[in-house]
Scaffold this active site. Structure first.
Site, PDB file in Angstrom:
ATOM      1  N   HIS A  85      20.070  23.523   3.638  1.00 48.84           N
ATOM      2  CA  HIS A  85      20.795  23.659   4.892  1.00 48.84           C
ATOM      3  C   HIS A  85      21.815  24.898   4.804  1.00 48.84           C
ATOM      4  O   HIS A  85      22.682  25.290   3.213  1.00 48.84           O
ATOM      5  CB  HIS A  85      21.562  22.447   3.905  1.00 48.84           C
ATOM      6  CG  HIS A  85      22.623  22.825   5.657  1.00 48.84           C
ATOM      7  ND1 HIS A  85      22.444  21.649   6.743  1.00 48.84           N
ATOM      8  CD2 HIS A  85      24.022  22.864   5.738  1.00 48.84           C
ATOM      9  CE1 HIS A  85      23.178  21.898   7.972  1.00 48.84           C
ATOM     10  NE2 HIS A  85      24.522  22.389   7.065  1.00 48.84           N
ATOM     11  N   ASP A 164      28.444  10.359  11.575  1.00 47.04           N
ATOM     12  CA  ASP A 164      28.594  11.900  12.224  1.00 47.04           C
ATOM     13  C   ASP A 164      28.298  12.450  13.392  1.00 47.04           C
ATOM     14  O   ASP A 164      29.106  13.322  13.733  1.00 47.04           O
ATOM     15  CB  ASP A 164      27.573  12.686  10.675  1.00 47.04           C
ATOM     16  CG  ASP A 164      28.388  13.921  10.865  1.00 47.04           C
ATOM     17  OD1 ASP A 164      29.301  15.199  10.622  1.00 47.04           O
ATOM     18  OD2 ASP A 164      26.720  15.098  10.875  1.00 47.04           O
ATOM     19  N   ARG A 171      35.346  16.399  16.699  1.00 46.35           N
ATOM     20  CA  ARG A 171      35.624  17.803  16.058  1.00 46.35           C
ATOM     21  C   ARG A 171      35.796  18.806  17.124  1.00 46.35           C
ATOM     22  O   ARG A 171      36.524  20.055  16.987  1.00 46.35           O
ATOM     23  CB  ARG A 171      35.541  18.108  14.053  1.00 46.35           C
ATOM     24  CG  ARG A 171      35.845  16.693  13.178  1.00 46.35           C
ATOM     25  CD  ARG A 171      34.890  16.292  12.361  1.00 46.35           C
ATOM     26  NE  ARG A 171      34.814  18.041  11.756  1.00 46.35           N
ATOM     27  CZ  ARG A 171      33.914  18.794  10.235  1.00 46.35           C
ATOM     28  NH1 ARG A 171      32.615  18.059  10.961  1.00 46.35           N
ATOM     29  NH2 ARG A 171      33.895  19.347  10.494  1.00 46.35           N
ATOM     30  N   SER A 186      30.167  15.459   6.520  1.00 48.76           N
ATOM     31  CA  SER A 186      29.569  15.868   7.586  1.00 48.76           C
ATOM     32  C   SER A 186      27.977  16.419   6.811  1.00 48.76           C
ATOM     33  O   SER A 186      27.543  15.200   7.223  1.00 48.76           O
ATOM     34  CB  SER A 186      30.193  16.639   8.558  1.00 48.76           C
ATOM     35  OG  SER A 186      29.153  17.306   9.772  1.00 48.76           O
ATOM     36  N   LYS A 190      24.177  14.034   6.006  1.00 49.86           N
ATOM     37  CA  LYS A 190      23.272  13.749   6.784  1.00 49.86           C
ATOM     38  C   LYS A 190      21.596  14.540   5.770  1.00 49.86           C
ATOM     39  O   LYS A 190      20.527  13.825   5.003  1.00 49.86           O
ATOM     40  CB  LYS A 190      22.992  15.261   7.127  1.00 49.86           C
ATOM     41  CG  LYS A 190      23.759  15.166   9.085  1.00 49.86           C
ATOM     42  CD  LYS A 190      24.298  16.111   9.473  1.00 49.86           C
ATOM     43  CE  LYS A 190      25.189  16.965   9.435  1.00 49.86           C
ATOM     44  NZ  LYS A 190      25.749  17.315  10.256  1.00 49.86           N
TER      45      LYS A 190
HETATM   46  N1  URA Z   1      27.618  22.255  10.005  1.00 53.05           N
HETATM   47  C1  URA Z   1      27.216  20.674   9.763  1.00 53.05           C
HETATM   48  O1  URA Z   1      26.736  19.547   9.420  1.00 53.05           O
HETATM   49  N2  URA Z   1      29.169  20.121  10.066  1.00 53.05           N
HETATM   50  C2  URA Z   1      29.997  20.458   9.451  1.00 53.05           C
HETATM   51  O2  URA Z   1      31.152  19.732   9.698  1.00 53.05           O
HETATM   52  C3  URA Z   1      29.810  22.197   9.818  1.00 53.05           C
HETATM   53  C4  URA Z   1      29.043  22.643   9.493  1.00 53.05           C
END
Ligand code: URA
Length: 427
Positions: A85, A164, A171, A186, A190
């Site tokens: 990621h 999220d 946000r 966040s 995931k």
């Molecule tokens: N990527 C995400 O999935 N969440 C965030 O808060 C920032 C970047």
């Protein structure tokens, strides 16, 4: 679950108190169900941005977001799993060559990816420039492709961490994105819900990243590595440079073309270096350090996996990629060494040309983007092509050119050896 009151939770964080497990469980669950209103959650998010959360609170917040949806389980696959990621950058096409490369090394890659927002690009937007390719897959299709091809890049289903999805959208419009506890929870909710066995985080640092400074990037990386490790996911993070954009292209189809060059054994040196560094970490996390990913790039097996992966999702890997209708070339105003190329300036230009979107629901142009013909350290001669801008709508050139102004330096007689891409490793 014990009931609380949204105002009580907001006041506690406003007054710098530690939230209890019960308050966190309740507020995430009630927000997902619509009982806590958006204005209450945005007030709480701002209080968290200003006053922070400690590691115990962040771990509970992450667990509550995971519990808001389904958890996937890949343990029945015949090979180990590893995912990567990136926290988001400019020209960051690494997932495209990386997922098939790691699959070609015998490790399955369940890559749930996102779309770009603002100046940062999104993997799904890039892949959608391939004729026929589709991002939405059922869980069954995802499993079947993982078993057959070994790599899948797709959108996360609605069932994964729905708290999220709601909170991230909120946000984004309330100035509360750049809070380390909220970013860490966040991303990790995931990734943990996705069920990968190993995870490599590419935490970007510099002008084109969320984290502009090494110190805050390190804190974010350490927080995420701790969350992953505590959840039983083998997690490491690389802190990597995002002061300069990656490769030579930022956009959608132009980045797919560059990724295919890497899979064909060529491509820009920095993209190859970072792809191999992340592949080695993913393989180590999955217990397959015995395989050298450089061999799989060289022998064509990563390219074979790419073509199979694209076809499995309806795409034609051999079809010509879309091209923008209009181009505009920026020439070097002087001779000398290119000593700086600013990631944010390039990312903004690509966005303004139509490669990105201003609102989530906007379409993107497949052919739009920026190609740069020199990298920091290269010598340029006055009048050389420095950038080529691509778009379908020529009235976008003006604002894109304005964002590139001041975004690079050419210095006569200067010598520059570009710094390392991987700045640090956590885990
Ligand atoms: N990527 C995400 O999935 N969440 C965030 O808060 C920032 C970047």
């Amino acid at each position: 679950m014990a009931a609380h009151d949204a105002v009580e939770v907001i006041l506690a964080k406003r007054d710098k108190q530690e939230l209890t497990d019960s308050q966190i469980d309740w507020v995430i669950d009630a927000y997902t169900r619509g009982e806590v209103a958006d204005e209450q959650m945005s007030s709480l998010a701002m209080a968290i941005l200003l006053n922070g959360m400690n590691r115990t609170e962040i771990a509970r917040w992450t667990a509550a977001m995971i519990a808001s949806g389904e958890r996937m389980d890949f343990s029945s696959l015949s090979r180990p799993t590893a995912d990567k990621h990136s926290t988001g950058g400019v020209g960051d096409k690494i997932t495209l060559p990386l997922a098939p490369l790691v699959a070609a090394c015998g490790v399955a890659v369940p890559q749930l990816s996102g779309r770009g927002l603002g100046h940062t690009g999104g993997t799904l937007d890039k892949l959608e420039s391939i004729p026929g390719w589709r991002a939405a897959l059922s869980n069954q299709e995802m499993f079947a492709i993982l078993e057959d091809v070994g790599a899948v890049i797709c959108a996360a289903g609605d069932g994964l961490a729905p708290a999220d999805k709601k909170l991230y959208a909120l946000r984004d419009v309330t100035g509360t994105v750049e809070a380390i506890p909220l970013i860490a929870s966040s991303i990790m909710s995931k990734k943990i819900a996705e069920g990968t066995g190993a995870l490599v985080l590419d935490v970007k640092v510099g002008s084109g990243a969320f984290m502009k400074e090494l110190g805050s990037a390190r804190e974010l990386a350490e927080t995420m590595v701790a969350l992953g490790t505590d959840a039983g996911v083998h997690t490491v993070a690389l802190l990597t440079d995002m002061a300069t954009p990656l490769g030579n292209t930022a956009g959608n189809a132009v980045e797919v073309a560059e990724s295919v060059e890497v899979l064909a054994g060529g491509g820009p040196a920095d993209v190859v270096e970072l792809t191999l560094a992340l592949a080695r970490e993913m393989l180590a996390g999955a217990g397959r350090s015995d395989v050298d990913p450089a061999d799989r790039l060289a022998d064509g097996s990563a390219m074979d996996a790419w073509k199979k992966m694209i076809r499995a999702q309806g795409g034609d890997p051999d079809a010509p990629l879309p091209q923008a209708r209009e181009t505009h070339v920026v020439h070097a105003p002087a001779s000398g060494t290119l000593t700086r190329l600013d990631a944010m300036a390039v990312g903004l230009a690509a966005w303004r040309l139509g490669a990105g979107r201003a609102r989530k629901e906007d379409p993107v142009q497949a052919g739009a983007g920026v190609v740069w013909h020199a990298r920091p350290g290269d010598r340029v001669t006055q009048g050389d092509a420095l950038f080529t801008l691509h778009t379908d709508e020529p009235d976008r050139f003006g604002r894109a050119l304005a964002s590139l102004e001041g975004g690079y330096d050419i210095e006569d007689g200067a010598d520059l050896t570009p710094g390392p891409i991987v700045l640090d490793r956590i885990g």
